[in-house]
Design a protein around this motif. Structure first.
Motif, PDB file in Angstrom:
ATOM      1  N   MET A  41       5.700   8.065   1.542  1.00 50.08           N
ATOM      2  CA  MET A  41       5.325   6.957   2.416  1.00 50.08           C
ATOM      3  C   MET A  41       6.512   6.015   2.563  1.00 50.08           C
ATOM      4  SD  MET A  41       2.376   5.982   3.895  1.00 50.08           S
ATOM      5  CE  MET A  41       1.088   6.759   2.951  1.00 50.08           C
ATOM      6  N   ALA A  77       1.769  11.414   8.861  1.00 46.52           N
ATOM      7  CA  ALA A  77       2.922  10.504   8.947  1.00 46.52           C
ATOM      8  C   ALA A  77       3.409  10.302  10.377  1.00 46.52           C
ATOM      9  CB  ALA A  77       4.055  11.023   8.065  1.00 46.52           C
ATOM     10  N   ARG A 120      -1.197  14.546  -0.852  1.00 45.78           N
ATOM     11  CA  ARG A 120       0.142  14.606  -0.280  1.00 45.78           C
ATOM     12  C   ARG A 120       0.117  15.281   1.091  1.00 45.78           C
ATOM     13  NH1 ARG A 120       5.493  15.958  -3.501  1.00 45.78           N
ATOM     14  NH2 ARG A 120       6.974  15.819  -1.788  1.00 45.78           N
ATOM     15  N   TRP A 121      -0.646  16.347   1.163  1.00 50.08           N
ATOM     16  CA  TRP A 121      -0.776  17.050   2.437  1.00 50.08           C
ATOM     17  C   TRP A 121      -1.303  16.090   3.506  1.00 50.08           C
ATOM     18  CZ3 TRP A 121      -4.908  18.044   5.718  1.00 50.08           C
ATOM     19  CH2 TRP A 121      -4.703  19.037   6.689  1.00 50.08           C
ATOM     20  N   GLU A 130      -1.205  12.825   3.634  1.00 52.52           N
ATOM     21  CA  GLU A 130      -0.240  11.774   3.991  1.00 52.52           C
ATOM     22  C   GLU A 130       0.887  12.358   4.840  1.00 52.52           C
ATOM     23  OE1 GLU A 130      -1.314   9.007   3.625  1.00 52.52           O
ATOM     24  OE2 GLU A 130      -2.479   8.896   1.765  1.00 52.52           O
ATOM     25  N   GLU A 131       1.367  13.534   4.465  1.00 52.56           N
ATOM     26  CA  GLU A 131       2.480  14.119   5.221  1.00 52.56           C
ATOM     27  C   GLU A 131       2.062  14.523   6.630  1.00 52.56           C
ATOM     28  OE1 GLU A 131       5.452  15.737   1.698  1.00 52.56           O
ATOM     29  OE2 GLU A 131       4.237  17.209   2.781  1.00 52.56           O
ATOM     30  N   ILE A 135       0.457   4.260  -2.742  1.00 48.25           N
ATOM     31  CA  ILE A 135       0.185   5.659  -2.378  1.00 48.25           C
ATOM     32  C   ILE A 135       1.292   6.563  -2.902  1.00 48.25           C
ATOM     33  CG2 ILE A 135      -0.076   7.257  -0.423  1.00 48.25           C
ATOM     34  CD1 ILE A 135      -1.513   4.902   1.035  1.00 48.25           C
ATOM     35  N   ASN A 136       2.541   6.081  -2.810  1.00 45.20           N
ATOM     36  CA  ASN A 136       3.638   6.867  -3.387  1.00 45.20           C
ATOM     37  C   ASN A 136       3.430   7.104  -4.882  1.00 45.20           C
ATOM     38  OD1 ASN A 136       5.249   7.473  -1.178  1.00 45.20           O
ATOM     39  ND2 ASN A 136       6.260   5.471  -1.224  1.00 45.20           N
ATOM     40  N   ILE A 180       0.830   9.723  -5.527  1.00 47.36           N
ATOM     41  CA  ILE A 180       1.223  11.093  -5.215  1.00 47.36           C
ATOM     42  C   ILE A 180       2.300  11.617  -6.159  1.00 47.36           C
ATOM     43  CG2 ILE A 180       2.356  12.509  -3.440  1.00 47.36           C
ATOM     44  CD1 ILE A 180       0.703  10.879  -1.397  1.00 47.36           C
ATOM     45  N   ARG A 205       1.428   7.665  12.209  1.00 41.78           N
ATOM     46  CA  ARG A 205       1.721   6.301  11.744  1.00 41.78           C
ATOM     47  C   ARG A 205       3.096   5.852  12.221  1.00 41.78           C
ATOM     48  NH1 ARG A 205      -0.681   8.481   7.098  1.00 41.78           N
ATOM     49  NH2 ARG A 205       1.378   8.859   6.206  1.00 41.78           N
ATOM     50  N   LYS A 206       4.046   6.762  12.207  1.00 42.54           N
ATOM     51  CA  LYS A 206       5.406   6.396  12.630  1.00 42.54           C
ATOM     52  C   LYS A 206       5.473   6.160  14.129  1.00 42.54           C
ATOM     53  CE  LYS A 206       7.724   8.493   8.741  1.00 42.54           C
ATOM     54  NZ  LYS A 206       8.055   9.820   8.194  1.00 42.54           N
ATOM     55  N   GLU A 233       5.061   1.927   6.835  1.00 43.39           N
ATOM     56  CA  GLU A 233       4.300   3.016   7.439  1.00 43.39           C
ATOM     57  C   GLU A 233       2.813   2.666   7.532  1.00 43.39           C
ATOM     58  OE1 GLU A 233       5.767   6.920   6.077  1.00 43.39           O
ATOM     59  OE2 GLU A 233       3.809   7.662   6.732  1.00 43.39           O
ATOM     60  N   VAL A 287      -3.534  17.765  -2.241  1.00 44.26           N
ATOM     61  CA  VAL A 287      -4.360  17.474  -1.068  1.00 44.26           C
ATOM     62  C   VAL A 287      -4.001  16.107  -0.499  1.00 44.26           C
ATOM     63  CG1 VAL A 287      -6.716  16.944  -0.318  1.00 44.26           C
ATOM     64  CG2 VAL A 287      -6.280  18.977  -1.680  1.00 44.26           C
ATOM     65  N   ARG A 332       0.835  -1.197   0.000  1.00 46.64           N
ATOM     66  CA  ARG A 332       0.000   0.000   0.000  1.00 46.64           C
ATOM     67  C   ARG A 332       0.879   1.260   0.000  1.00 46.64           C
ATOM     68  NH1 ARG A 332      -5.339   0.313   3.827  1.00 46.64           N
ATOM     69  NH2 ARG A 332      -3.995   1.266   5.366  1.00 46.64           N
ATOM     70  N   GLU A 333       2.029   1.177   0.674  1.00 45.80           N
ATOM     71  CA  GLU A 333       2.948   2.325   0.673  1.00 45.80           C
ATOM     72  C   GLU A 333       3.354   2.666  -0.768  1.00 45.80           C
ATOM     73  OE1 GLU A 333       3.257  -0.323   2.596  1.00 45.80           O
ATOM     74  OE2 GLU A 333       3.644   0.267   4.668  1.00 45.80           O
ATOM     75  N   TRP A 390       1.955  -0.253   8.458  1.00 43.31           N
ATOM     76  CA  TRP A 390       1.984  -1.365   9.421  1.00 43.31           C
ATOM     77  C   TRP A 390       1.794  -2.731   8.778  1.00 43.31           C
ATOM     78  CZ3 TRP A 390      -2.403   2.098  11.046  1.00 43.31           C
ATOM     79  CH2 TRP A 390      -1.917   3.301  11.541  1.00 43.31           C
ATOM     80  N   LEU A 418       3.211   4.994  15.994  1.00 46.09           N
ATOM     81  CA  LEU A 418       2.562   3.748  16.362  1.00 46.09           C
ATOM     82  C   LEU A 418       3.324   2.508  15.888  1.00 46.09           C
ATOM     83  CD1 LEU A 418      -1.142   4.714  15.579  1.00 46.09           C
ATOM     84  CD2 LEU A 418      -0.213   4.168  17.835  1.00 46.09           C
ATOM     85  N   LEU A 419       4.166   2.693  14.903  1.00 52.31           N
ATOM     86  CA  LEU A 419       4.856   1.544  14.303  1.00 52.31           C
ATOM     87  C   LEU A 419       5.760   0.850  15.317  1.00 52.31           C
ATOM     88  CD1 LEU A 419       5.582  -0.081  11.721  1.00 52.31           C
ATOM     89  CD2 LEU A 419       7.417   1.588  11.335  1.00 52.31           C
TER      90      LEU A 419
END
Ligand SMILES: [Fe+2]
Ligand SMILES: [Fe+2]
Lengths: 329, 137
Positions: free
Chosen positions: B23, A311, A304-305, A307-308, A115-116, A119, A314-315, B27, A302, A111-112, B29, A317-318
């Motif tokens: 990303m 971030a 990108r905003w 996701e940024e 999404i990249n 964007i 998400r980080k 990220e 939008v 998924r990363e 998870w 919690l990782l």
């Protein structure tokens, strides 16, 4: 083009089955033609995997970006009930994106990475969402007619060969019926309202007719490529067939409301039963899909905003020991 | 840049022309498989996945994603990494071989034998009267 991925024209020269083991390929094709579904860990031709990832990923991006033009009007919806309904619809669309990203993930793209690629512009999404929803009536036209086009595409593709995609589409279709009814109700309300409301919905229809005609993508070139994708049940119907289905079902309903469709050549030929229309501007389609539409920049900025800005959560919690496993189904 | 959405106009949107990736790996998870039970007494059925950090978070997201419209009495989530599955390539191991018909109910029929014995020993067939009535009609 919703789930009908744009194919890079440079790729057409190479055959889709080059370098594949003939025995495995024959087994695979026999399974597909017998109507059996392909599941994530099955052997599959590299081109099948690649095309499906591209198609499902683009479909997922279309859902998530598609939430933006309608989302514009949540804060200014005319009344509380309309606001609640629009919020529910937009939430559904984002949920559809999640289901589709999950299906694409089973094919091995994270998924990363998806999404990249959205964007940074490597991966496309439905062209129509690069147009703005200028008024409330635009959201009504989108919810009714863009969703109608999407439903035709999704029902068709749900008969395809890749199990996880078909299952995702079935779930999605069961929610779309609300979108369609909600959109229709909205359009009917405006079309049967004050002269000002009628004008507003007519204007919106005029603005959206070209994107609607673009929705299912340009007429397919008859090529070996398309033939193989149809045999593999990746592509389930030609773009023109889907467009025709849309016209057959919805043009009469638009005319029922006394609205005008901005195409003087649009008619159903009484002898052939085939809808005739002016081809929409396919040069505009190409231009917009390649980045030069009224909202392309805004849409991606939008995303990108979002996701940024998210971030850090998400980080935080990782967990360090996290390992990624490809989902089962 | 000017948007027709005032909320977007108020943001200071980052430029998006450098092709930068936003990303990072992991990220999003890891994934949990979601099982949904419609009502008490039904089986739990696999409905899809969610990305989450903990089982508790997976449950919250699964509720959001898979029960928006659906009647639900119970959800299970299981880390994808914890699932052991058979391979589709080995599916032939589930095929029933012809000599295993002794496991099928349809392989057992003894009415012919009973009828033969009854005729030889003058035992009246319980169903005979009923059959006669039917034939008379
Ligand atoms: Fe959708
Ligand atoms: Fe929808």
């Amino acid at each position: 083009m919703y789930g009908n991925a744009q194919i890079d024209p440079k790729e057409k020269a190479k055959s889709l089955t080059d370098g594949e083991d003939p025995v495995l390929l024959a087994e695979f094709e026999a399974r597909v033609s017998a109507g059996e579904k392909v599941e994530p860990k099955d052997w599959m031709p590299a081109a099948y995997r690649k095309q499906l990832i591209r198609m499902i990923e683009q479909h997922a991006h279309s859902e998530i970006i598609g939430a933006l033009p309608e989302g514009t009007w949540i804060t200014r919806a005319p009344g509380f009930r309309r606001k609640l309904a629009l919020m529910a619809k937009v939430q559904d669309e984002v949920g559809h994106a999640q289901l589709l990203y999950s299906a694409a993930e089973t094919l091995g793209k994270t998924r990363e990475d998806m999404i990249n690629d959205l964007i940074n512009g490597k991966s496309k999404y439905s062209n129509v969402f690069n147009y703005p929803a200028m008024t409330w009536a635009d959201t009504a036209i989108i919810a009714w007619l863009i969703d109608a086009g999407a439903i035709i595409n999704q029902v068709t593709n749900s008969k395809g060969s890749y199990g996880p995609y078909c299952r995702a589409l079935e779930r999605i279709c069961s929610e779309e019926s609300f979108h369609l009814k909600y959109g229709h109700d909205n359009v009917v309300y405006l079309a049967t309202g004050t002269p000002q409301q009628r004008d507003m919905v007519q204007d919106a229809l005029n603005r959206w007719w070209t994107p609607i005609m673009h929705f299912h993508g340009p007429p397919d070139k008859i090529s070996q490529h398309t033939e193989v994708l149809m045999k593999w049940k990746v592509k389930m119907a030609s773009n023109d067939d889907m467009r025709h289905k849309f016209l057959e079902e919805y043009v009469p309903k638009i005319w029922d409301l006394g609205l005008t469709i901005p195409d003087p050549n649009l008619r159903k030929n009484p002898d052939t039963g085939v809808w005739e229309y002016t081809e929409p501007d396919w040069e505009e389609f190409k231009r917009v899909i390649n980045g030069d539409g009224p909202c392309n920049k805004e849409r991606l900025q939008v995303r990108r905003w979002a996701e940024e800005k998210g971030a850090w959560v998400r980080k935080a919690l990782l967990k360090a020991e996290t390992k990624y496993t490809v989902p089962l189904a | 840049m000017s948007s027709i959405d005032p909320r977007i106009d108020r943001l200071e949107l980052p430029a998006n022309e450098d092709g930068k990736e936003v990303m990072n790996k992991l990220e999003q998870w890891e994934t949990y498989e979601v099982f949904h039970q419609k009502k008490r007494g039904d089986q739990h059925i696999h409905v899809g996945i969610v990305h989450a950090v903990t089982p508790e978070m997976a449950i919250i997201l699964a509720k959001e994603q898979y029960t928006r419209r659906r009647q639900t009495s119970n959800l299970w989530v299981v880390r994808t990494a914890d699932v052991t599955a058979t391979a589709y390539d080995d599916a032939d191991m589930f095929e029933s071989t012809p000599e295993k018909t002794y496991r099928e109910a349809s392989d057992y029929y003894c009415m012919d034998r009973i009828r033969k014995y009854q005729l030889e020993h003058g035992i009246k067939d319980r169903k005979e009267d009923r059959r006669k009535v039917k034939e008379a009609e």
